[in-house]
Design a protein around this motif. Sequence first.
Motif, PDB file in Angstrom:
ATOM      1  N   GLU A  15       0.717  -1.016  -0.088  1.00  0.00           N
ATOM      2  CA  GLU A  15       0.044   0.040   0.036  1.00  0.00           C
ATOM      3  C   GLU A  15       1.050   1.177  -0.034  1.00  0.00           C
ATOM      4  OE1 GLU A  15      -2.491  -0.473   3.224  1.00  0.00           O
ATOM      5  OE2 GLU A  15      -3.877  -1.936   2.339  1.00  0.00           O
ATOM      6  N   SER A  16       1.986   1.273   0.846  1.00  0.00           N
ATOM      7  CA  SER A  16       2.750   2.486   0.722  1.00  0.00           C
ATOM      8  C   SER A  16       3.415   2.598  -0.233  1.00  0.00           C
ATOM      9  CB  SER A  16       3.888   2.358   2.317  1.00  0.00           C
ATOM     10  OG  SER A  16       3.257   2.060   3.161  1.00  0.00           O
ATOM     11  N   ILE A  19       1.043   4.025  -3.004  1.00  0.00           N
ATOM     12  CA  ILE A  19       0.780   5.600  -2.846  1.00  0.00           C
ATOM     13  C   ILE A  19       1.964   6.547  -3.120  1.00  0.00           C
ATOM     14  CG2 ILE A  19       0.508   7.436  -0.844  1.00  0.00           C
ATOM     15  CD1 ILE A  19      -1.095   5.234   0.459  1.00  0.00           C
ATOM     16  N   GLU A  23       2.410   9.480  -6.191  1.00  0.00           N
ATOM     17  CA  GLU A  23       2.543  10.630  -5.637  1.00  0.00           C
ATOM     18  C   GLU A  23       3.949  11.179  -6.053  1.00  0.00           C
ATOM     19  OE1 GLU A  23       0.439  12.771  -4.136  1.00  0.00           O
ATOM     20  OE2 GLU A  23      -1.181  11.091  -4.215  1.00  0.00           O
ATOM     21  N   TYR A  58       5.976   7.253   6.831  1.00  0.00           N
ATOM     22  CA  TYR A  58       4.928   7.515   6.016  1.00  0.00           C
ATOM     23  C   TYR A  58       4.027   8.626   6.596  1.00  0.00           C
ATOM     24  CZ  TYR A  58       0.265   7.295   3.978  1.00  0.00           C
ATOM     25  OH  TYR A  58      -0.898   7.726   3.417  1.00  0.00           O
ATOM     26  N   ASP A  62       3.194  12.050   4.771  1.00  0.00           N
ATOM     27  CA  ASP A  62       2.017  12.312   4.478  1.00  0.00           C
ATOM     28  C   ASP A  62       1.794  14.110   4.942  1.00  0.00           C
ATOM     29  OD1 ASP A  62      -0.734  12.105   3.966  1.00  0.00           O
ATOM     30  OD2 ASP A  62      -1.069  12.020   5.936  1.00  0.00           O
TER      31      ASP A  62
END
Length: 85
Positions: A15-16, A19, A23, A58, A62
């Motif tokens: 998932e990381s 993302i 991005e 993370y 973020d």
Amino acid sequence: MSKNSNSDYVTSIKESASIICSEIGPEIVDSVFKRYGAHDVDDLDPADLPDVFPEDQYREYDRWRTALRKRMQYRGECFCPRSKW
């Protein structure tokens, strides 16, 4: 603190990585895997799983992403609806 299983770490890493790829770009994810001598999640040593994309890293990313988005909205460079965020 509960002990995470390897499958939980693998899911979190995938998932990381997804993302971060969308991005920033895949070169960041590739460099992280390369640091651990791997090409993807499946090549990682199970002992390294908790350290690959730790939660604090993370969170830092973020914060950076949120600040960038707000800065772009302030300057009128972001044309997405504010209700989306």
